[in-house]
Write an enzyme that holds these catalytic residues in place. Structure first.
Site, PDB file in Angstrom:
ATOM      1  N   TYR A 109      33.504  29.150  61.511  1.00 18.83           N
ATOM      2  CA  TYR A 109      34.208  30.165  61.622  1.00 18.83           C
ATOM      3  C   TYR A 109      33.455  31.616  61.814  1.00 18.83           C
ATOM      4  O   TYR A 109      32.417  31.588  60.980  1.00 18.83           O
ATOM      5  CB  TYR A 109      35.073  30.512  60.165  1.00 18.83           C
ATOM      6  N   GLU A 197      38.135  37.253  66.461  1.00 20.92           N
ATOM      7  CA  GLU A 197      37.806  35.969  65.692  1.00 20.92           C
ATOM      8  C   GLU A 197      37.549  34.769  66.566  1.00 20.92           C
ATOM      9  O   GLU A 197      38.329  34.487  67.415  1.00 20.92           O
ATOM     10  CB  GLU A 197      39.115  35.581  64.765  1.00 20.92           C
TER      11      GLU A 197
END
Ligand code: GDP
Ligand code: MN
Length: 386
Positions: A109, A197
């Site tokens: 992530y 992101e």
């Protein structure tokens, strides 16, 4: 402003971040040609909607034939996607992304947001990426590593190298990941993002590092200096009432309650919502008509509020500083005549020209209008009305 994944991918590619090849389709039959174009091996089909949680909702599917691609595409385009990020009614899917599927050894992530407490951007990285990242953040926050950076200097190479090491990457993989971190940090600043992101950033079994999903949000206040980003705006993904409001320079946000609010000034709108809640009510919207409101703008605000069937009463709360109470009174009278008020409209006016406004409203003699002595009285009346 939010953009679709395929648009985020284009931005990442232009920044040099490695992304698997992909195609965008809008009709199921085109899935066959897209599948062949991507090499005819294995592909992944993904709904392009402004909400996440697609994987868990069944809107990210691996396919390995043209026929399967067409079937999956057909299913996604004819079903609404319901995930933990949509409402219970879900959202319609109008576009699909088909990407060459990759083998995944590990999902990471990576994201950049503004840390409001520290007042600087922060890059977050985790070796526990993928569809469970919210769970990781809630139960194992230490698995998310952070690096704060100066908004003018940007993320520094030593920080990226440190983050890559902190999430367990070594050697060539650490080098590749830290390069992506620097590119993502730069994109965040260059494009005035509020969120950049990549989830997941993946390592393939061969050791390659790739971005296979991205979510970018942008600061609306900066859209004038990013024509390329502004061109990515997709009105079909927006709440229609919010869009209409935007066209009339009204700040409107739909909420779940039944008391419509028409207020001038964001702060006053916030405290109006607070006082409604204090008296046991639930606001149906946030609406700031602004300081320089025109009668036309205010009438449009009424149209937007009253178009919501859930609204059972309206609270008009105006403090006439720059805005004048008589302009609002004029708009109230026009709205009552043009739209008609089927529900009570409680009115609290104070400030510039309030006496003229009160007189105008009294003379108009509109049944549904309920004058309030002050804000507390207004909140009591409107909560009692619903
Ligand atoms: P999201 O659920 O909306 O965040 O959609 P993602 O694009 O992140 O996909 C969800 C999950 O599907 C990923 O975490 C992966 O596990 C899986 N996935 C997506 N693309 C691929 C791919 O190309 N190959 C493989 N093997 N899995 C994929
Ligand atoms: Mn994802």
């Amino acid at each position: 402003m939010k953009v679709h994944e395929y648009q985020a991918r284009a931005l990442m590619e232009s920044a040099g971040i490695p992304v698997p090849p992909s195609e965008v389709i809008e009709v199921a039959d085109d899935a066959a040609a897209a599948f062949q174009k991507l090499g005819g091996g294995k592909a992944v089909i993904k709904a392009q909607v402004h909400a996440g949680g697609r994987g868990k909702a069944g809107f990210v599917k691996l396919v390995d034939s043209s026929q399967e691609a067409v079937e999956s595409a057909g299913w996604m385009l004819s079903n609404r996607m319901v995930s933990n990020q949509t409402g219970p009614d879900g959202i319609a899917v109008r576009k699909l992304l088909m990407a060459g599927a990759v083998d995944i050894a590990r999902e990471y992530y990576l994201s950049v947001v503004l840390d409001r407490a520290k007042r600087v951007p922060v890059m977050m990285a985790s070796a526990e990426g993928g569809v469970e990242i919210e769970e990781v953040a809630a139960t194992n926050p230490d698995a998310i590593k952070k690096a704060w950076f100066h908004p003018h200097l940007g993320l520094q190479p030593f920080q990226a190298i440190g983050l890559a090491a902190a999430i367990g990457l070594r050697g060539a993989q650490a080098k590749a990941a830290s390069k992506i971190m620097l590119q993502l940090g730069r994109l965040f600043l260059d494009k005035d993002c509020s969120l950049a992101e990549i989830n997941p950033l993946i390592a393939t079994p061969d050791g390659e590092i790739l971005a296979i999903d991205a979510k970018f949000n942008f600061d609306d206040s900066a859209d004038f200096r990013h024509k390329d980003v502004a061109a990515m705006f997709d009105p079909s993904e927006e709440n229609p009432a919010e869009l209409r409001a935007k066209e009339h320079n009204l700040s409107y946000i739909a909420l779940d309650g039944n008391i419509g609010c028409l207020v001038n000034g964001a702060g006053l709108a916030m405290s109006t919502m607070d006082i409604i809640k204090l008296h046991g009510g639930e606001p149906a919207n946030f609406l700031d008509v602004g300081g320089s409101v025109t009668p036309e703008g205010a009438v449009e605000a009424f149209r937007i509020i009253l178009a919501d069937d859930a609204v059972k009463a309206v609270l008009v709360n105006i403090f006439g500083g720059i805005a004048r109470c008589d302009v609002i009174a004029d708009a109230l009278i026009k709205a009552a005549r043009e739209i008609g008020f089927q529900i009570p409209v409680v009115v609290r006016l104070e400030g510039t020209n309030v006496e003229i406004a009160r007189k105008m409203l009294a003379e108009a003699n509109i049944e549904a209008l309920k004058p309030a002595a002050d804000l507390t009285d207004a909140a009591r009346q409107v909560c009692a009305a619903v």
